[in-house]
Each structure stands twice: as structure tokens, then as C-alpha cells.
Design an enzyme around this catalytic site. Structure first.
Site, short mmCIF file in Angstrom:
data_model
loop_
_atom_site.label_atom_id
_atom_site.label_comp_id
_atom_site.label_asym_id
_atom_site.label_seq_id
_atom_site.Cartn_x
_atom_site.Cartn_y
_atom_site.Cartn_z
N LYS A 118 0.07 -5.28 10.72
CA LYS A 118 -1.35 -5.35 10.39
C LYS A 118 -2.20 -5.77 11.57
CE LYS A 118 -0.22 -4.31 6.18
NZ LYS A 118 1.19 -4.02 6.41
N GLU A 199 -7.65 -13.36 8.07
CA GLU A 199 -8.85 -12.55 8.08
C GLU A 199 -9.87 -13.09 7.08
OE1 GLU A 199 -7.76 -8.55 7.12
OE2 GLU A 199 -7.75 -8.91 4.96
N ARG A 291 3.82 5.40 3.21
CA ARG A 291 4.85 5.77 2.23
C ARG A 291 4.16 6.29 0.98
NH1 ARG A 291 3.63 1.45 -0.92
NH2 ARG A 291 3.24 -0.54 0.11
#
Length: 661
Positions: A118, A199, A291
Site C-alpha cells: 500500500k 493515513e 485478484r
């Protein structure tokens, strides 16, 4: 068209079943792998070949790359499909496939490495001028220091995380140290990478994701969006498409951003770009999942594109069969995830044996599951039992159909979240789209009370009477029943029925075979059996017809009605004597038990410690979740009976308590 001859599915459960169905539709043979608990699983029975791969421990089976490659070579599989979870985003599996001449059905390894972290993915997307939230990366000391420059609340996230795992909310800086530790530990356990980052947490956001599909010729399209804002602890519960939040302008902008990101990394498979959307319809890049997603069926139902088939075809080297202008949204689809968990007990996992199973069969309802008959739900796998998807011309009709389907989804033997899902779908907030990703967590207590109220409104005394009618008639129909031979209930027509914690004292006034009149607390009930068969009764009580499903389990009978489960019992029947010698389970008295089967991953006390009621004692990992065990009262830790890493169950004493002197 290029096609594989044989595919190995490196997964289990409903996604393995889903892939096998798609492969067979394409004329491709399939190979299943299974661990000890899955030897009789549906995906094993459906595949053309199946190979035992190890014990219940995931590192010995579904996470063991060497064993998977060995089976692929032995079975002469052309390709491996990883499904979702497990190894689906693990670069080591792709590299092993490349080294052995096996095609990985998924994106190229560079895309997975970049988007799987990430921290790196945020830096990459920032260069594309796609909006994103403020964030902090670095070692733990850097995180602690720089976090003070971001407005609270904060979100601590696993760098390699996904699927709602490895995320913790921090409301005060005092919580930061412990939150970083627990998130890092969970990240290492599930993703093999302890790195975390922080974040900014967007207040009252929507979680909206864009489905993308790319090929090896450089073509990329999007298949519009899915709204996934109904979440609990960052785990999605209900998903739908189209999003009722977006206007067409924002929808197209987000689709274009998703395609731009995908093209920039040369994406060549199915994938999902996830965004947060604020109340003003500003959107922020969150992450990319490289995915197939759990919630892919809602996109398939509104676009009529089979994403798993397309994923297989592009992996074989075929170009996309669709252009962007050929993809349109039609109708509305909503998916609800059915979990083995108990909402009334803070959603604790509920592994165990399913004793009776009946699934909805309506044409407009799709059920993705690996269960077609009663089976055991194990503590070391994800708690999701199935996905129920409703499709209709409008959102209102889709909601109505999904509620109806869940009301007729019968699972006995374990706890499920079905009543909670029905409560969510019935909520005026959901119906009017007045929700955010925080909605479920903020409304949990209100929903619990609503479930209790709705359960009480079903007139449990009438359900208890329906159970009694079923039980008596079923006994009468058994030719070898001693009660039938003795005419037992006819000479003693007063019978007590226990339902959960309530007791109902019924007295038979008149009996005419299928029609019976009963008295309960000065009320008269006229009952007539309209239909009866194993596990089912249709009964008329005071001119109201009810369809009820029942199943016997030891001294109890499970009863389903209106999406709720009741446990019924008659104390006037004989049971084995060892039934009366069972020890109370859970947290009680001087012994603290594990609340469910699982793995002990942390002990937070020492022998001799003074503890207070509610103090943290241990952490048990079950169904991919950490579950906190707390002290039931004040006391002193007398003895610790377990060790970290030990498998425990509901009968396992973790620690013993003694009174303070």
C-alpha cells in the site's frame, strides 16, 4: 480461441467451486487440492482430480507453494488459479509458476508487487494525479512522530493488507502504540509482512470500487462500480451495483481513473480499484486488489459478463472480448455475505457443525457457496458460509427479493448473521441510502435491540406451540415410539416448552388428530396441521398460517422463522444422564474458557496478577479474527493452563481465578 487443458485451483470453499464451474463451462479440466478437514468438501467432489496437500495448518496446505507446484506438475496442469485470499496476491507463487512453465491466472508479478504494498502503490498513483488521502510511512518511531501532523482520527493499515484485514482506527494518540503493535502482528500473521502505515481517516465516507479487466495486448476496460459501504470493522457485509450514491458524471470519472491506473501498470487480468468517496462526491484512491473479489457476482449480474471466465481467457493469451462501449449496467444486484458468527455476542465466530441446511431456490437469487448439505464450519478458516445475491430491475425490488431469500435461508447448529443482514436491509437508512462505512459500527447497539424486538414480535409462544405440534405429531408417526404406545401425552395433556430462556405451559383442551385446542395463560389457541414432513411444518394457529423449519440436535430442537433461530425443548422427555453433567462453558466463575475454538496467540497476564472485571486476559485467533478474552470478575490469576500457539476450544480452561484476600 486459446484455451487451457487443465487448471489447478489453489484455494478452497465457495471461490474454488466458482472457478471449477467457470472452467467446466469452458471445457477445461480442473484439479482441486485439499487439507485434512476438506477431504469431503464440495470443490473436491466437483473437480476432475483432487490431491491431498496437508494438515489443517494453512502453512502446511493452502499456503504451501512447494506442495501446490508439486501437485500442478504431477497432474500436468497448464495453469493455476489462486482465487482470492491465501496466495492470490503472493509474488512467490507467480515466480514459482514461471520457473516451472505454469501459467498464473492473474496479473503479472510486477503489478502484484507494486499494488500489493500500500505504501508503494500510493506513491505510484500520486504521480498519476489521482486524488488520495494524506498518509505517513516509515518505521514505528517515524509513524509515532509524523502521525501528529495528520488530523484525527487516523487509520493504521497493513502495507500488504487486504480484504478488510489489518486495519485499526485510532481516535486518540494514546491508542497509537498498542494499535500499531496489534496491526503489525496481524499483518505478519496473515500477509507475511509486518510493515504498517498511517493515513487520514475520511469522516462518513462511502467505499466504492471500480471493476477493471485487462489483457496481454494492452487493452483495459472497466465494468462500472460496486458500492461496498456497509462494513463492520472494515469487513464488507453488503455490496451492490450500481451505486445509489454516484451520479453519472462521477461514475465515469472514477471509471476513467481506474482505467488510467490499470493501464499505467500494464494490468492484464481482473482487478479492482477501491476508492473512498466523501459526502461531496470527491473520491480518493484507497488501494488496488489484484485478484478476483469476493463481491464480483453483483458486477456479473448487472453487466452479464462472467468475470472468472474472462480472467481465464485473458490468462491464456486471448484479447478482451468486449470494448468499453459494449459494457452497460442493467438492473440492480445486491449481495449479502452470510457469516458463521453471533451478532448478539459481539459477532464472535461460531464454528461448529451445521445440523440442517436449506437454501433459497428462487430464480432471481444466486447463491455462491461450498455447502450443499450439512457440514462442519472450522475455526481455522474464514467465517463466510456463502454469498446471497439478488437481482431485479430496480434497487427497491432487489432489496425486497434479498430479504425474502434470507428469511428462507435455514441454517441450524451454529450461529449466523442472517437476522443481522435482514435488519440492515430493512433499515430505513439503508433503503434511503443514508449510510457510510461507519454506519454499522455506530448503529450496532441499536441493531442488536431491533433484532431482539423483532424476534419478540414474532409471538414466540405461538412458535413454541408450533414446535409442540410438530414434536407430538412426529412422535406419533414413529411406529416404535414408546410414547406413542403408552398414549403418554393424551393422559397428561399439560406440557412445558422451553424456548431460549422462556417457559411456556400449555394445556390441551381438545384433540382431534391434526386439529388441537390449547390453553396458555388464559388464552385459547386453535391449531391445525396443514402439512408436515421431516424438518418442516405448515400450521394454522388462530387462523394465521405459518411455515416453520425445525431440526433436532440432542435435547434441543432448532426452529427457524422470520430469519430468526429459536431453541426449543421439552423437559417432560427423558435424555441421556450425561446431559445433566455438562460443565458450563464460556467465561464463568473461577475458570475462564475460550469463547470459541481457535488458536491462542497471546496471554496478557501472569500467575499471581490481580485483575479487574473486563481486563484483557488473552487473545484467541478464530476464523481470521483476533478475539479478546476478558476477566469475568475481579480476582487473582491462580494458574495459566495454556501456552501461546496452542489450539483451544470452548471446553478448554485458559486460566483460573481465585478471590482476592
Amino acid at each position: 480461441m486459446k484455451i487451457f487443458n487443465k487448471i489447478l485451483i489453489a484455494n478452497r470453499g465457495e471461490i474454488a467451486v466458482r472457478i471449477i464451474k467457470a472452467a467446466h463451462d469452458l471445457g477445461i479440466k480442473t484439479v482441486a487440492i485439499f487439507s485434512d478437514p476438506d477431504q469431503n468438501a464440495l470443490h473436491v467432489k466437483m473437480a476432475d482430480e483432487a490431491y491431498h496437500i496437508g494438515s489443517k495448518e494453512l502453512h502446511d496446505s493452502y499456503l504451501n507453494i512447494d506442495k501446490i507446484i508439486e501437485v500442478a506438475l504431477k497432474s500436468k496442469a497448464d495453469a493455476i488459479h489462486p482465487g482470492y485470499g491465501f496466495l492470490s496476491e503472493n509474488p512467490k507463487l507467480i515466480e514459482a509458476c514461471l520457473q516451472n512453465g505454469i501459467v498464473f491466472i492473474g496479473p503479472h508479478v510486477q503489478a502484484i508487487k507494486l499494488m500489493g504494498n500500500k505504501v508503494e502503490s500510493r506513491a505510484f498513483v500520486a504521480n498519476l494525479k489521482v486524488p488520495m488521502t494524506k498518509g505517513v510511512t516509515g518505521n514505528i518511531e517515524t509513524l509515532k512522530k509524523e502521525a501528529r501532523n495528520i488530523p484525527l482520527p487516523l487509520l493504521v493499515k497493513a502495507a500488504a493488507g487486504g480484504g478488510g484485514k489489518g486495519m485499526r482506527l485510532v481516535k486518540t494518540l494514546d491508542e497509537l502504540d498498542e494499535t500499531i503493535e496489534s496491526t503489525s502482528r496481524e499483518a505478519l500473521a496473515y500477509f507475511g509482512n509486518a510493515e504498517v502505515f498511517i493515513e487520514q481517516f475520511i469522516e462518513n465516507p462511502r467505499h466504492i470500487e471500480i471493476q477493471v479487466l485487462g489483457d496481454k495486448q494492452g487493452n483495459v476496460i472497466h465494468l462500472f462500480e460496486r458500492e461496498c459501504s456497509l462494513q463492520r470493522r472494515y469487513q464488507k457485509i453488503i455490496e451492490e451495483s450500481p451505486s445509489p450514491t454516484l451520479n453519472q458524471e462521477t461514475r465515469l470519472k472514477m471509471g476513467a481513473s481506474a482505467v488510467a491506473i490499470s493501464k499505467a501498470i500494464g494490468y492484464d487480468s481482473v482487478g479492482t480499484i477501491e476508492f473512498l468517496v466523501d459526502p461531496n462526491l470527491n473520491y480518493y484512491f484507497l488501494e488496488m486488489n489484484t485478484r478476483i473479489q469476493v463481491e464480483h457476482p453483483v458486477t456479473e449480474m448487472v453487466t452479464s459478463v462472467d468475470l472468472v471466465k474472462e480472467q481465464i481467457l485473458v490468462a491464456a493469451g486471448n484479447p478482451l472480448r468486449f470494448t468499453q462501449d459494449q459494457i452497460v449496467q442493467k438492473g440492480h444486484a445486491i449481495e449479502a455475505r452470510v457469516y458463521a458468527e453471533e451478532p448478539e455476542f459481539d459477532f464472535r465466530p461460531s464454528p461448529g457443525e451445521i445440523t440442517f441446511l436449506k437454501q433459497p431456490t428462487e430464480k432471481s437469487i444466486r447463491i455462491d457457496t461450498a455447502l450443499v448439505e450439512p457440514a462442519t464450519i472450522h475455526s481455522f478458516f474464514d467465517p463466510m458460509i456463502s454469498k446471497v445475491i439478488a437481482y431485479a430491475p430496480s434497487r427497491e425490488m432487489a432489496i425486497e427479493k434479498l430479504i425474502h431469500a434470507l428469511n428462507h435461508y435455514i441454517i441450524h447448529g451454529i450461529g449466523t448473521n442472517i437476522s443481522y443482514l435482514i435488519e440492515l436491509l430493512n433499515s430505513s437508512y439503508f433503503i434511503n441510502n443514508q449510510i457510510s462505512t461507519k454506519f454499522c459500527d455506530l448503529q450496532i447497539e441499536a441493531f442488536k435491540q431491533n433484532i431482539i424486538n423483532r424476534k419478540q414480535s414474532l409471538k414466540p409462544e405461538e412458535l413454541a406451540l408450533a414446535y409442540l405440534m410438530y414434536h407430538l405429531e412426529s412422535t406419533r408417526l414413529k411406529p416404535n415410539s414408546i410414547w406413542n404406545q403408552m398414549g403418554y401425552w393424551r393422559v397428561n395433556p399439560a406440557i412445558e416448552v422451553f424456548s431460549n430462556e422462556n417457559k411456556y405451559h400449555f394445556r390441551c383442551i381438545e384433540n382431534n388428530g391434526h386439529s388441537t385446542t390449547w390453553n396458555f395463560e388464559n388464552q385459547t389457541f386453535y391449531c391445525k396441521i396443514l402439512d408436515i414432513k421431516p424438518n418442516f411444518i405448515r400450521v394454522e394457529i388462530n387462523n394465521l398460517c405459518r411455515k416453520i423449519y425445525l431440526s433436532e440436535a440432542g435435547q434441543h430442537t432448532w426452529l427457524s422463522f422470520g430469519g430468526h433461530i429459536f431453541q426449543m425443548k421439552r423437559n417432560d422427555l427423558l435424555y441421556p444422564t450425561d446431559f445433566y453433567n455438562t460443565e458450563e462453558q464460556g467465561e464463568a466463575g473461577d475458570k475462564i474458557f475460550s469463547p470459541m475454538p481457535g488458536k491462542l496467540i497471546k496471554i496478557q497476564v501472569n500467575q499471581g496478577d490481580n485483575v479487574k472485571k473486563g481486563q484483557k486476559i488473552a487473545v484467541v485467533e478464530a476464523m481470521k479474527m483476533e478475539n479478546q478474552v476478558t476477566a469475568p470478575r475481579d480476582g487473582i490469576i491462580e494458574e495459566i493452563k495454556v501456552t501461546v500457539g496452542q489450539m483451544v476450544d470452548g471446553s478448554q480452561v485458559l486460566v483460573t481465578l481465585v478471590e482476592e484476600e
